[in-house]
Enzyme design. Structure first.
Site, short mmCIF file in Angstrom:
data_model
loop_
_atom_site.label_atom_id
_atom_site.label_comp_id
_atom_site.label_asym_id
_atom_site.label_seq_id
_atom_site.Cartn_x
_atom_site.Cartn_y
_atom_site.Cartn_z
N LYS A 275 0.95 -1.18 0.03
CA LYS A 275 0.06 0.07 0.07
C LYS A 275 0.93 1.24 -0.02
CE LYS A 275 -2.41 -0.99 3.86
NZ LYS A 275 -1.72 -2.48 4.24
N ARG B 23 -9.86 0.51 8.87
CA ARG B 23 -9.43 -1.04 9.08
C ARG B 23 -10.68 -1.60 9.85
NH1 ARG B 23 -3.40 0.09 9.31
NH2 ARG B 23 -2.42 -1.68 9.53
N ARG C 212 11.94 -1.44 11.49
CA ARG C 212 10.56 -1.14 11.82
C ARG C 212 10.21 -2.05 13.13
NH1 ARG C 212 5.08 -0.29 8.34
NH2 ARG C 212 3.61 -1.17 10.07
N ARG D 296 -0.57 -9.24 13.42
CA ARG D 296 -1.06 -8.08 12.52
C ARG D 296 -1.94 -8.87 11.40
NH1 ARG D 296 4.39 -5.69 10.91
NH2 ARG D 296 3.33 -4.30 9.43
P1 AMP Z 1 0.26 0.07 9.17
O1 AMP Z 1 1.87 1.20 9.04
O2 AMP Z 1 -0.67 0.77 8.49
O3 AMP Z 1 0.98 -1.23 9.15
O4 AMP Z 1 0.03 0.37 10.78
C1 AMP Z 1 0.97 0.08 11.88
C2 AMP Z 1 0.13 -0.11 13.16
O5 AMP Z 1 -0.54 0.94 13.65
C3 AMP Z 1 -1.03 -1.12 12.99
O6 AMP Z 1 -0.54 -2.65 13.54
C4 AMP Z 1 -1.92 -0.61 14.07
O7 AMP Z 1 -1.50 -1.00 15.33
C5 AMP Z 1 -1.70 0.80 13.98
N1 AMP Z 1 -2.92 1.30 13.12
C6 AMP Z 1 -2.56 2.02 11.78
N2 AMP Z 1 -3.71 2.17 11.05
C7 AMP Z 1 -4.64 1.87 12.05
C8 AMP Z 1 -6.03 1.96 11.84
N3 AMP Z 1 -6.71 2.49 10.75
N4 AMP Z 1 -7.03 1.45 12.93
C9 AMP Z 1 -6.41 0.91 13.91
N5 AMP Z 1 -5.06 0.70 14.35
C10 AMP Z 1 -4.20 1.10 13.17
#
Ligand code: AMP
Length: 191
Positions: A14, A89, A134, A145
């Protein structure tokens, strides 16, 4: 306005594809993961609270991410459109987004879902963890996740499917090929 939801599990590409879409269409990129990591880097209360959940591979509460997105939409009144990456999400987030956009007399144009097999996701995320450091890109957190995605996030695709806005694409192959598939969907949208 062109408002896209770029959807897919962690590691689907993404972020990579968002960068290409922004370059071509000039949209404002709103990634809740990036915003949370920026909050953490600044050491804000919100960032510190979110870190515990992020490190466990769990979703942070809806109110937090909805508030963040609402604030970012408000500070970009002239945006030609938005690309939502990693948001919504949950169904509650999707419903809140609909309300926010309706207040601006606009709506989601479409959801583009990148489909990638689980094995490939794990390989990509482990590689990213090594390359970028990361902290949530480690074996245990990756599994959690992907499970959170399957349990709480996949219903969001049905939400947009019911509105005839869901476009699922193969998220494997070269970055260019995937981008071409995305552009074909965008170009076919009604003006
Ligand atoms: P990402 O970078 O999108 O993979 O997000 C990393 C982490 O941030 C996720 O594993 C969640 O803990 C949190 N996170 C990001 N976006 C959301 C969302 N829309 N709703 C809830 N948690 C989020």
């Amino acid at each position: 306005m062109l408002n896209l939801v770029l959807f897919g599990p962690p590691g689907a590409g993404k972020g990579t594809q968002s960068a290409r879409i922004i370059e071509k269409y000039g949209l404002i990129h709103l990634s809740t993961g990036d915003i949370l990591r920026a909050e953490l880097a600044e050491g804000t209360e919100l960032g510190i609270q979110a870190k515990t959940l992020m490190d466990q591979g769990l979703l942070v509460p809806d109110e937090i991410v909805v508030g963040m997105i609402s604030a970012k939409i408000s500070v970009n009144p002239q945006a030609p459109g938005f690309i939502f990456d990693g948001f919504p999400r949950t169904i509650a987030q999707a419903q809140a987004l609909d309300v926010m956009l309706k207040e601006k007399n606009t709506q989601i144009s479409c959801m583009i879902a990148l489909v990638v097999p689980d094995d490939e996701l794990k390989t990509r995320l482990l590689k990213r963890g090594i390359e970028t450091g990361r902290s949530d890109d480690n074996e245990e957190t990756i599994v959690r996740r992907i499970k959170e995605y399957q349990d709480k996030t996949t219903p969001v695709a049905d939400y947009y499917g019911q509105q005839q806005k869901l476009h699922s694409l193969q998220g494997t192959g070269s970055v260019d090929d995937i981008f071409d598939r995305i552009v074909s969907v965008i170009e076919a949208l009604p003006a």
